[in-house]
Design an enzyme around this catalytic site. Sequence first.
Site, mmCIF file in Angstrom:
data_model
loop_
_atom_site.group_PDB
_atom_site.id
_atom_site.type_symbol
_atom_site.label_atom_id
_atom_site.label_comp_id
_atom_site.label_asym_id
_atom_site.label_seq_id
_atom_site.Cartn_x
_atom_site.Cartn_y
_atom_site.Cartn_z
ATOM 1 N N SER A 23 -11.035 -1.069 -0.834
ATOM 2 C CA SER A 23 -9.761 -0.965 -0.111
ATOM 3 C C SER A 23 -9.921 -1.304 1.353
ATOM 4 O O SER A 23 -8.961 -1.694 2.013
ATOM 5 C CB SER A 23 -9.207 0.463 -0.230
ATOM 6 O OG SER A 23 -8.629 0.684 -1.476
ATOM 7 N N ASP A 73 0.843 -1.200 0.000
ATOM 8 C CA ASP A 73 0.000 0.000 0.000
ATOM 9 C C ASP A 73 0.876 1.247 0.000
ATOM 10 O O ASP A 73 1.990 1.217 -0.523
ATOM 11 C CB ASP A 73 -0.930 -0.031 1.231
ATOM 12 C CG ASP A 73 -2.287 0.560 0.935
ATOM 13 O OD1 ASP A 73 -2.379 1.784 0.815
ATOM 14 O OD2 ASP A 73 -3.255 -0.211 0.813
ATOM 15 N N HIS A 93 -3.617 5.982 3.515
ATOM 16 C CA HIS A 93 -4.398 4.808 3.139
ATOM 17 C C HIS A 93 -3.838 3.507 3.715
ATOM 18 O O HIS A 93 -4.553 2.688 4.285
ATOM 19 C CB HIS A 93 -4.441 4.753 1.613
ATOM 20 C CG HIS A 93 -5.333 3.729 1.020
ATOM 21 N ND1 HIS A 93 -4.891 2.486 0.647
ATOM 22 C CD2 HIS A 93 -6.643 3.763 0.696
ATOM 23 C CE1 HIS A 93 -5.888 1.797 0.115
ATOM 24 N NE2 HIS A 93 -6.970 2.554 0.134
#
Length: 1377
Positions: A523, A111, A338
């Site tokens: 996600s 990520d 994220h």
Amino acid sequence: MVWRTWVRSSADLHLLYTRRVNRPPLPLVSRCAGLCSGQRSQVQAGFDQTSQSHSRSLFCEYAHGQGEMGLHNIQHFPIQGLLPKEETQAASFVRKNPEFDGRGTVIAILDTGVDPGAPGLQVTTEGLPKVIDIIDCTGSGDVQCTTVVEACSIEEDGKTRRILQGLSGRTLTIGDWHNPTGKYRLGLKRSSELFPKPLVDRLQKDRRKKFEIEHHSLVTKTERELDHLESVQEPGDKEEHEIRKVDTKTRLEVLKEQWKNYEDPGFIIDCVVFHDGRKWRAVVDMDESGDLRNAPLLTTYSDERQFVRFSDDSMLNFSVNIYDEGETLSIVTLAGSHGTHVAAISAAHYPEDRNLDGVAPGAQIVSLKIGDTRLGSMETGTGLIRAAIELTRLKVDLANISYGEAASIPDTGRFVELLRDEVINKSGCIVVSSAGNAGPALTTTGAPGGTTSGVIGVGAYVTQGMMQAEYAMLDTVKEGSYTWSSRGPTADGALVDIYAPGAAVTSVPQYTTQHSQLMNGTSMSSPNCCGCIALLLSALKANKIPYTPYRVKAAIQRSGSDIGDEFGIKFIQVERAWDHLLETGAAFTPFDVEYNISVQDKRNARGIYLRDIDETSDVQQFQVEVRPHFFKENDPEVNVKKLDLEVRAGLVCTKRWLSAPEYVLLNNGGRSFNVRVDPTTLEPGFHFAEVQGYDTQNPKAGPIFSIPVTVCKPEAAGHFGAEERVAYFRWEGLKFEPGTIVRRFVSVPLGANFAELIVRSTDRASPARFIVHTMQLQEQTRSTKFEHSYSFSLSRTGSNPSTSDAEQSVYTKLFPVLSYATLEVCLAQFWSSLESSRVDVELKFHGIFASVSAGNQGGLGATTGSGGDLVMLNTGNNGFSRVDLWTGVRKEEISLSVTLDTLRRFIRPNDAIISPLKSRDVLPDTRQLHQLVLTYVVKISEAGGGVNITPRVPKVNEVLYDAFFESFVLIVFDANKKELSYQDIYPKTLKVTDGTYTIRVQVISGSVEFLDSLTSTPLILDQALGKSGSLNAYKGLGYAVREDKTGSFKRRTLQRGERAVAWLSGEIPAPKDAKQGDLLVGNMDVIGGGRKLDGGALYKVAWLVPPSPREKDKKDDTGKDEEKDDATLLREATRDLEISWIKKMKDDGEREKLISKLETDWPNHLPLLVARLEMIGEKAEKEEKQQEKEGGNVSDGTVSSVEELADKILEVADEKEVAMWFGVRRDSNRIYGTDKERKERLRKGKEMDKRKEAIVLAYTYKCWCNKQAILKSPTASLDNLARLLEVLYGWLPDPPTSSSTQYLLLWSWFQRRRGLYGEVAKVTNKFLKDGSKVGDVRWGDVAKERDEAFKALEWCVWMGYEARWGLVRKPANWSAF
């Protein structure tokens, strides 16, 4: 009536006001699974503030007028909905089995990077370190440390300091570090390559405020000086007083201009790497102080798990890794928030409040950063490939990939192959990935999560508990998949594997200065599912139950809860999956293998997918092969298992329109059988069924394999009245509830290339968000190529002025379509838009076709335009183009206009080098990856204030997960090696000015042969024209040839099938940068009636740049050689060739011999004298710079030789004669007198131009010599230099400070000696900000003059500012890929 609500959290107390009225619609979610273009999750910003702190208690007080009521009975905050675990049975599983909480498992998070300092990411439930390794796979944090130095010691205040000279120019004070070799490696890094963009923006705002205060103090000080000069007349020279006053005003102008152009360069960070005898260590100058004595000594993170913070301002943590024997320092930071959020969903652990734990709090984390900070967190091939290499090296148990992009071909590509064959099959890692956020249309799953065999693809589901806790909705709605969650099947028929909760409020990095944040997307569903699987692996390991990735995948698929999904995909259930594993795990069973489905009649597709009208109108029969694929397929010990496998499978078809054999005996060799699909009895629309294969000896365990069969049967065009004729669809009274998705499939008629969509609502009192998503598929093409997605609000009040009916809300779009390819029209009411709706939909197809030919009789070729194809116009070479137009569907109003606004240039590489990469780039099979670096040099002219360029390499653009090579990167540099643009597979536009630019391209592959085939690959450069051109359309060839506007092609209406002919003609001046074979690109608009097509014109066109017109008199027509014999001409040609070699020769001795010979033969030949002065002057300037460093002066001999040669040139050039020539205005090209006289004028004009250039050079070096004399005698007068500069000024074009850099440098030095620093700062700044000057060889010298002026003015804040920018604007080397 107002409700006052107090929300008390662990961090603070919020006072929220909410009115009992309808809220605006929830913010749109990004349509993909990661953070960049493609699959990126979106933060629901409208709810961040209410969700970022975790509530402990809730109080509510009702106020009306002066009265107060007591507290209401408010329930506890539904904290369990913030990070859903109850719905998946994860929470109950851990309550029953506390030791199966993920402990013993390691999850890799591919990520944006994981912050080890974020809340909940310090320890596991056993007290072990949570984040055990942190690796930047992208290279964005790489620092090249190839400069090796030794420290020196200096005495200061009786103490000894050990110092290094950093690459930034700062003096670095080092500590008493143990370094047996005494060698230190130095590196330099910009903070903008390390800090995530939101953090950069925040810091820049703070730094700007601080900088402004210091800047303002300089302005104030200068204003006071000016006030003093204007109010007080000092005794002395009045003229000098006025000069000082003007210069002070100029300083104020410079300061204002500096602030106007202020742009924060960020931090410039010095790095030091050394070996302490045991391991490599790194020290980072985090605060730019240069004092490293107390800085932490860092080493590779996995060795000591160190991480530190850059500063309290940034709150950004970082760690390091050191590679290649210290040559590469990797500073590992974050590309965004994220990845930390994803890691927290999977495995966060809060010892002080277990309610906030992630799904598997006992698991450990490995952070593999694949989001490149330089690209705003977009993943690159380099990041993906290195991550796959690390997964095989580290042998992690699970990997989560909440990233992805659309792919042209599913289950294909180098990264996909590494995941499937190496990471999963050989290493046993279970890979979980987001399916994508590109829904609600079908076939929108992204790679790798929705398209790759062996990878568990996860869709996003929302539960009522999530609605209550996360979204603060007025009311809950029916649970279901999120509207935007990507749907299958893939182009080859495969499906998403499982659903999981698609949102969470949990931990984010410290640099956000938030404890937690709401994010949603697949996600978020992927790490939730990954955490659930970690619980299962924890239990399997604790009970010593062997497993394979395929068994675990089968368990979660077979045991999930039925949520009514149209494909039968289930919602993950941990306890039921555990039961399935226990029931099937006693011994080896068919669930330990993966069953590869291959539909041989559909190019080995993994499922049957029928969509177009021909294949859905007849009975279809397909040969399907089912072949077992074993874990560690190629290991010899697996052969026994292969031999033992023999499954007596029973086949079950889930729908009557599907048929297959009743039984099949399946062994390691696989088995083929026929499957029949009968869509003839089906109604138009979506249909799904499966052929499920059961082990007849254990049918209760569920199917061991399934063959998905999807039929999207299209409707044929309807007839609704005489006016509509054909190609018209209408769906009335469609009913919607929150989350409802309605799909219609239509066969686009032959002859159609664009469509008109009209959506109406008549019964809503409040707005509701709707999504219209249209999709057509084309082989080996991304689904995004022919999709159109529109989000809009419908209500009864009429939000669109295109309708006259005030009681209706109408939404209309015109978009291109592919002829004869099934179009899905998917209409959805957004899941969170409350209340029901009724909607009418109309779809009208249109068709205007064009055929372009070079001949005047036309041709058979035709193009639809809707495919984005480039229509070639021959006007450039042929003088005209014939355009045949016809309508294929209905009566249409047509027009014809062609606009060309882009120059498309084709540029071959100047250099191509193939070389091996280093230690991080060795594939699991031990093959070393290689890189091809292509270098292109591009010149831009006539840019004016700036022009947009877009560099592309179509051979390798727009492929990532499905790429047949490992990686691609493109970087644009200016002439000083300043990086202007860092680009990935998606071409990006940047603005440039006149000048020379270098574009470097890196392609990485394991195949040197493949790289070798690319060494001559052209770069495609799209360069916007300063002024667009257009071609004229005529109704007849004669009008076009004569360019007679009375015959212009006018708008007209064509009946269905009717044809019209137009002729394009015109003369478009080719841009200066264009060469023969380049293209002028633009649009050809054929749609009349004022209608505008979404995405621009229907046709993209290209006009071939013709050869340049032949010059009437290209040869030298001066007549100078007419009276010379051959021997003289040969002698002069030999002389000129020898002069040209003076600079080229490498041997100094041979050069001196040649010069001596030429001086003997041609003592007064001006070009020879000029060549000598240029050579001697260049050496003299180098000596000057060296002496500046050493504190000395240029030798008298050097100065004397330069001045003598300059005087000789002035004598030979005859300054007076040249001055008289240019003093009288002449036009050498004017035609008068005899032919001989005209030729003589031409010859004389060229000679005078050369003599003038020689005079300028001579006076330039005479000024330089005078400067050297002043440097030797500081008290010497400046008068002589002033006189020489004035003479030189007269010979130069105006302004001389712009036309001659040497003059500018001499003038600046002279003005600084006079103390007029304002003028110096102004003029040098103007030069440095001129983009066309960037390539000037003396650019750095001008910057130094500016810096000297700032230093004299004591503008320290601007000195530091320009010093930082100097390192960015003129770096020593190309920035690394």
